[in-house]
Design a protein around this motif. Structure first.
Motif, PDB file in Angstrom:
ATOM      1  N   SER A  28       0.845  -1.200   0.000  1.00 37.01           N
ATOM      2  CA  SER A  28       0.000   0.000   0.000  1.00 37.01           C
ATOM      3  C   SER A  28       0.876   1.244   0.000  1.00 37.01           C
ATOM      4  CB  SER A  28      -0.881   0.012   1.246  1.00 37.01           C
ATOM      5  OG  SER A  28      -0.049   0.193   2.393  1.00 37.01           O
ATOM      6  N   PRO A  29       0.324   2.384  -0.408  1.00 34.02           N
ATOM      7  CA  PRO A  29       1.083   3.633  -0.344  1.00 34.02           C
ATOM      8  C   PRO A  29       1.624   3.889   1.059  1.00 34.02           C
ATOM      9  CG  PRO A  29      -0.926   3.960  -1.627  1.00 34.02           C
ATOM     10  CD  PRO A  29      -0.995   2.575  -1.058  1.00 34.02           C
ATOM     11  N   GLU A  30       0.818   3.616   2.071  1.00 33.41           N
ATOM     12  CA  GLU A  30       1.238   3.876   3.458  1.00 33.41           C
ATOM     13  C   GLU A  30       2.426   2.992   3.834  1.00 33.41           C
ATOM     14  OE1 GLU A  30      -1.912   3.085   2.448  1.00 33.41           O
ATOM     15  OE2 GLU A  30      -2.470   5.215   2.366  1.00 33.41           O
ATOM     16  N   SER A  83       0.886   8.111  -8.744  1.00 33.07           N
ATOM     17  CA  SER A  83       0.677   9.392  -8.051  1.00 33.07           C
ATOM     18  C   SER A  83       0.451   9.171  -6.559  1.00 33.07           C
ATOM     19  CB  SER A  83      -0.563  10.112  -8.606  1.00 33.07           C
ATOM     20  OG  SER A  83      -0.432  10.287  -9.987  1.00 33.07           O
ATOM     21  N   THR A  84      -0.450   8.242  -6.250  1.00 31.00           N
ATOM     22  CA  THR A  84      -0.789   8.002  -4.840  1.00 31.00           C
ATOM     23  C   THR A  84       0.430   7.563  -4.044  1.00 31.00           C
ATOM     24  OG1 THR A  84      -2.636   6.865  -5.918  1.00 31.00           O
ATOM     25  CG2 THR A  84      -2.701   7.019  -3.535  1.00 31.00           C
ATOM     26  N   ARG A  85       1.191   6.644  -4.623  1.00 35.16           N
ATOM     27  CA  ARG A  85       2.334   6.096  -3.896  1.00 35.16           C
ATOM     28  C   ARG A  85       3.454   7.125  -3.742  1.00 35.16           C
ATOM     29  NH1 ARG A  85      -0.534   1.975  -5.812  1.00 35.16           N
ATOM     30  NH2 ARG A  85      -0.395  -0.058  -4.783  1.00 35.16           N
ATOM     31  N   ALA A 145       6.689  12.527 -11.387  1.00 35.90           N
ATOM     32  CA  ALA A 145       7.262  13.874 -11.267  1.00 35.90           C
ATOM     33  C   ALA A 145       6.212  14.846 -10.733  1.00 35.90           C
ATOM     34  CB  ALA A 145       7.800  14.348 -12.614  1.00 35.90           C
ATOM     35  N   GLU A 146       5.001  14.727 -11.255  1.00 32.69           N
ATOM     36  CA  GLU A 146       3.941  15.641 -10.817  1.00 32.69           C
ATOM     37  C   GLU A 146       3.588  15.428  -9.344  1.00 32.69           C
ATOM     38  OE1 GLU A 146       0.961  15.017 -13.825  1.00 32.69           O
ATOM     39  OE2 GLU A 146       1.934  16.418 -15.218  1.00 32.69           O
ATOM     40  N   ALA A 147       3.811  14.205  -8.847  1.00 36.65           N
ATOM     41  CA  ALA A 147       3.529  13.918  -7.434  1.00 36.65           C
ATOM     42  C   ALA A 147       4.732  14.197  -6.542  1.00 36.65           C
ATOM     43  CB  ALA A 147       3.079  12.467  -7.282  1.00 36.65           C
TER      44      ALA A 147
END
Lengths: 354, 354
Positions: free
Chosen positions: A152-154, A186-188, A219-221
């Motif tokens: 997960s991203p977290e 993006s999320t990660r 890059a955008e994140a």
């Protein structure tokens, strides 16, 4: 003509990290020779590519019967590329287990500028000793998480924060199976970005045709180190294509500091000198990316499926469902035998079932 | 594993339009034979691809010395593919000038289900007569705008509204030079979407590695007809890769109605039977996409640049700056001569200058 050029805003720097001579090695069974390494390294240096990474596909110490014997020793590769570079930095990659503390000492003795330590996405602890050693030696060290779509991203953010504690000067994620779509990235990256203060890294593969788009999403994140290889030369369906990513980044207002024409020249040299053919996305590449299976399983899956008379695509999807990770090659046999016995999977599958 | 699957929301239908046997013809100088057409059309039909488009790369009536002689006549191509299809619809493409009202009558006589009329992005008027003829004949007719990056979103919306007035049952844009990034596509498709009530079409090329991402951006902005070719077989750097786009769409919650395994089989047949090698993004492909130059200029630019001793990349960028359109091949000579004389362009160009 583009609506997107951000010419008036300040240009954000992006550091391009080029593993053509390491990840690309997977595509030629680690058989690049001295002239090939020298030719590409010199061309990348002339284009002002910031970092060139060299080595066996699995990194320092990996040349072996199991992972494939490289044509050249680690020492020979480091020596040739070190000599070919003037301003471009020399990077190496290492997976603890293949590489050891001895490998780190070797790299340091060859005046390597940057060492990347990779671990499975939930096993950053395995990098502690090596990152500590590099911190003590004063060498720039990155910690990167493989098969990162499996966490997960977290969890990725926690693992990256731990890598920073161990001494990493840059941390990030590899899309080892080419499974991500831009929103996944993006999320990660955003989660990691908010958990650490060192530069964040993204390394894409192109199984779903999204390597460039995913790198832009990164890059955008907030990622500021992006990996890319000439003509996408890399494992499986290939990596993010370097000479495509760079001008796309520049058009979007990022600053890579790279000379476009010389970069295109370097890519032409790579296409001519390093690869039998540039990577393309074949059907197995698509399935492997959809299933989220480690690209390194490909040949074994094809062999076992042929022997057992089952559809290799079913094997990939079942391995994905079982969340097989690198090192679990034995599962390939189990899955193929189960499919042959008709106890799992199905031969017909519509696109909506993936 | 993906964060993006929209399993709970209703699945939006997307109609896949497959020009493998038309746009792909550009990559083999229009030399596909009967067995090749039959093999791919039958495989696409088995996969439930909704529409297969066949013909010379430039469409009906284009076989000529100037555009290249096709191996087969329009009649032969239509006949073979018509016979190979059971549920998949048969489509053709036509550029007024190459094709005539006679071509339309020919297509109708072969029971074609769908005719696409293409014009330069600001010249939809040229399609009026043909779209009217098709409306009168009761044949589904699309109007599509080529080189669409050369017009503003507002202008494209106006041109599309005009195409609908003429009788088009679907309208949209072709990214003929592979110049778009996703945001460029979103803006344009949204503008067209709000100006017409018929289905909106997007047709991508992969020069900047963005064909799949651009197609997803189009769907998200309201396009419901997406073009894609097996292995991306198409002009220049190739089209959107069909067997990649379809499962990516499905994963994002769209419904294509296509059978994934049979689609992968069709792509394997295309790779084996139709193409010497699948399209890849070479350096000229990148430059052509960045410059926004019609892919069809490639060989002429390379020939003229070699003869005049100038860098073909400079020729592409200068043609892009001059907004050269298809038909203005004479500009290639002018630009090359001016570059040789040193009166325009420059030999060194950093990525930030594009």
């Amino acid at each position: 003509m583009s609506q997107q050029a951000a010419e008036s805003s300040p240009r954000q720097p992006i550091l391009i990290h080029d593993p053509t001579l390491r990840d690309g090695h997977h595509a030629v069974r680690h058989q690049l020779g001295r002239d090939q390494l020298r030719a590409y390294a010199a061309a990348a240096d002339a284009a002002r590519v910031p970092v060139v990474e060299v080595g066996h596909g699995n990194g320092l110490g990996a040349s072996s019967l199991q992972a494939g014997r490289a044509l050249l020793s680690d020492e020979a590769m480091l020596s040739v590329v070190r000599d070919a570079l003037t301003t471009t930095k020399l990077g190496v990659f290492m997976l603890p287990g293949w590489g050891t503390t001895e490998s780190i000492r070797l790299a340091v003795s060859y005046d390597v500028d940057l060492v990347r330590i990779g671990t499975h996405c939930t096993e950053s602890d395995l990098a502690e000793r090596h990152l500590g050693l590099l911190r003590d030696a004063g060498v720039d060290a990155h910690g990167v998480l493989l098969m990162s779509h499996m966490a997960s991203p977290e969890r990725l953010a926690e693992e990256c924060a731990r890598l920073v504690e161990f001494g990493a000067t840059g941390v990030g994620i590899l899309d080892s199976s080419g499974h991500y779509l831009p929103q996944d990235v993006s999320t990660r990256i955003a989660a990691i970005r908010s958990a650490v203060s060192v530069p964040v890294i993204f390394h894409g593969h192109n199984n779903l045709g999204m390597a460039v788009a995913n790198s832009i999403a990164a890059a955008e994140a907030g990622a500021t180190i992006l990996d890319a290889c000439a003509r996408g030369f890399g494992a499986g369906a290939g990596n993010t294509q370097l000479e495509v990513l760079v001008p796309v980044l520049e058009r979007l207002g990022y600053d890579t500091g790279i000379d476009l024409y010389r970069l295109l020249d370097a890519a032409d040299i790579a296409a001519r000198e390093l690869m039998p053919a540039p990577p393309t996305i074949d059907s197995i590449g698509v399935v492997s990316g959809l299933a989220g299976v480690f690209s390194g399983f490909k040949n074994r899956v094809l062999d076992v499926a042929a022997r057992e008379g089952v559809d290799p695509r079913d094997v990939f999807f079942e391995l994905g469902r079982l969340q097989a990770v690198a090192g679990q090659e034995d599962l390939i046999e189990d899955v193929a035998l189960a499919l042959r016995a008709g106890s799992t999977g199905q031969r017909e599958r519509t696109a909506s079932h993936v």
